[in-house]
Scaffold this active site. Sequence first.
Site, PDB file in Angstrom:
ATOM      1  N   ASP A 133      -1.870 -15.186  -7.801  1.00 29.24           N
ATOM      2  CA  ASP A 133      -3.054 -15.561  -7.025  1.00 29.24           C
ATOM      3  C   ASP A 133      -2.573 -16.476  -5.897  1.00 29.24           C
ATOM      4  O   ASP A 133      -1.941 -17.506  -6.170  1.00 29.24           O
ATOM      5  CB  ASP A 133      -4.026 -16.302  -7.962  1.00 29.24           C
ATOM      6  CG  ASP A 133      -5.364 -16.634  -7.312  1.00 29.24           C
ATOM      7  OD1 ASP A 133      -5.385 -16.926  -6.097  1.00 29.24           O
ATOM      8  OD2 ASP A 133      -6.380 -16.608  -8.027  1.00 29.24           O
ATOM      9  N   TYR A 178     -16.843 -18.013   6.391  1.00 29.87           N
ATOM     10  CA  TYR A 178     -15.841 -16.943   6.564  1.00 29.87           C
ATOM     11  C   TYR A 178     -15.280 -16.999   7.987  1.00 29.87           C
ATOM     12  O   TYR A 178     -14.049 -16.950   8.177  1.00 29.87           O
ATOM     13  CB  TYR A 178     -16.456 -15.566   6.273  1.00 29.87           C
ATOM     14  CG  TYR A 178     -15.456 -14.443   6.483  1.00 29.87           C
ATOM     15  CD1 TYR A 178     -14.350 -14.301   5.630  1.00 29.87           C
ATOM     16  CD2 TYR A 178     -15.573 -13.548   7.550  1.00 29.87           C
ATOM     17  CE1 TYR A 178     -13.406 -13.293   5.837  1.00 29.87           C
ATOM     18  CE2 TYR A 178     -14.646 -12.542   7.759  1.00 29.87           C
ATOM     19  CZ  TYR A 178     -13.563 -12.418   6.899  1.00 29.87           C
ATOM     20  OH  TYR A 178     -12.622 -11.425   7.107  1.00 29.87           O
ATOM     21  N   PRO A 223      -8.924  -7.521  13.148  1.00 34.01           N
ATOM     22  CA  PRO A 223      -9.704  -6.280  13.062  1.00 34.01           C
ATOM     23  C   PRO A 223     -11.204  -6.536  13.077  1.00 34.01           C
ATOM     24  O   PRO A 223     -11.687  -7.569  12.594  1.00 34.01           O
ATOM     25  CB  PRO A 223      -9.301  -5.684  11.705  1.00 34.01           C
ATOM     26  CG  PRO A 223      -8.132  -6.484  11.219  1.00 34.01           C
ATOM     27  CD  PRO A 223      -8.284  -7.828  11.858  1.00 34.01           C
ATOM     28  N   THR A 232     -13.333  -0.902   3.631  1.00 33.80           N
ATOM     29  CA  THR A 232     -12.397  -1.087   2.504  1.00 33.80           C
ATOM     30  C   THR A 232     -13.249  -1.593   1.334  1.00 33.80           C
ATOM     31  O   THR A 232     -14.444  -1.306   1.276  1.00 33.80           O
ATOM     32  CB  THR A 232     -11.335  -2.153   2.882  1.00 33.80           C
ATOM     33  OG1 THR A 232     -12.035  -3.377   3.194  1.00 33.80           O
ATOM     34  CG2 THR A 232     -10.503  -1.728   4.077  1.00 33.80           C
TER      35      THR A 232
END
Length: 257
Positions: A64, A157, A187, A192
């Site tokens: 992780d 984010y 991007p 995805t």
Amino acid sequence: MLNCYMEKTIMVTGATAGFGRAIAAKFAAGGYKVIITGRRNERLLELQKELSDSGAKVLTLNFDVRDLDSVNSAVNSLPSGWKDIDILVNNAGLAVGLSRINEGDTDDWDRMIDTNVKGLLYVTRTVAPLMVARGSGHVFNISSIAGKEVYENGNVYCASKHAVDALSKAMRIDMLSHGIKVTNIAPGMAETEFSIVRFKGDTEKADAVYRGVKSLTAEDIAEVIWFCASLPGHVCINDLTITPTQQAGTGHLNRKV
Ligand code: NDP
Ligand code: 8X3
């Protein structure tokens, strides 16, 4: 395919899905030795088998990125012959939740900051000295169009990806005297597992994000990274923003529904 990339090594974080998986597959097919990492070990082993069956040399590291000790011991455990990492792709990352700043879940905020910013730093801190010692290397940081702009409810984010953008610039300066390239990849909309993770498994909400748009694919991003990595030694692409043709920034989509 046998070519001049035969003995080069790439390490890709977050190779169990999406961009990371496609990048690993692209470079494996191009003759690179590939170190694939992620938390879901069964997926790493599956990908290792798939790529190895096609003749690639693939090593898995199950950790992780948020856990500094695990990052350190995973990288330190690399056998000699695998520590000469030519390319590091800091790809592991996620968005969790989409809500106003006054309503956000602070656990979601922690996950994004810990993964996208601190995780990227931990991996870089561990791998960059290996590159510095050899006087060469190429680091790709997967930021986002969310690292260039902000959008409604995307607050934390977007902040985490702005941090990645800033770190790419800072790393390029710090790595300059060591001959190490740093490329920031930003991007736009790509289909995805990203939105499934953001909406915590709600596939209906996730599907709605891409409705009426021919989104980028993970393979598109892998192709771009392959291009950047294949340029001559004296050429460094600093920063690339890539969107679907139907997208012009985070707030402008030409949906065909
Ligand atoms: P996916 O959800 O398909 O893949 C994310 C990958 O990150 C998985 O392999 C996951 O592996 C890994 N990951 C997440 N958290 C951790 C962690 N704590 N430790 C180790 N690995 C982790 O998403 P994408 O491929 O779309 O995303 C890849 C990167 O691209 C992310 O940084 C994302 O922010 C960025 N991005 C995505 C865009 C999009 O529209 N899809 C656009 C712009 C940027 P595992 O769960 O097994 O650990
Ligand atoms: C992922 C792209 O626009 O959903 O980084 O933030 S976006």
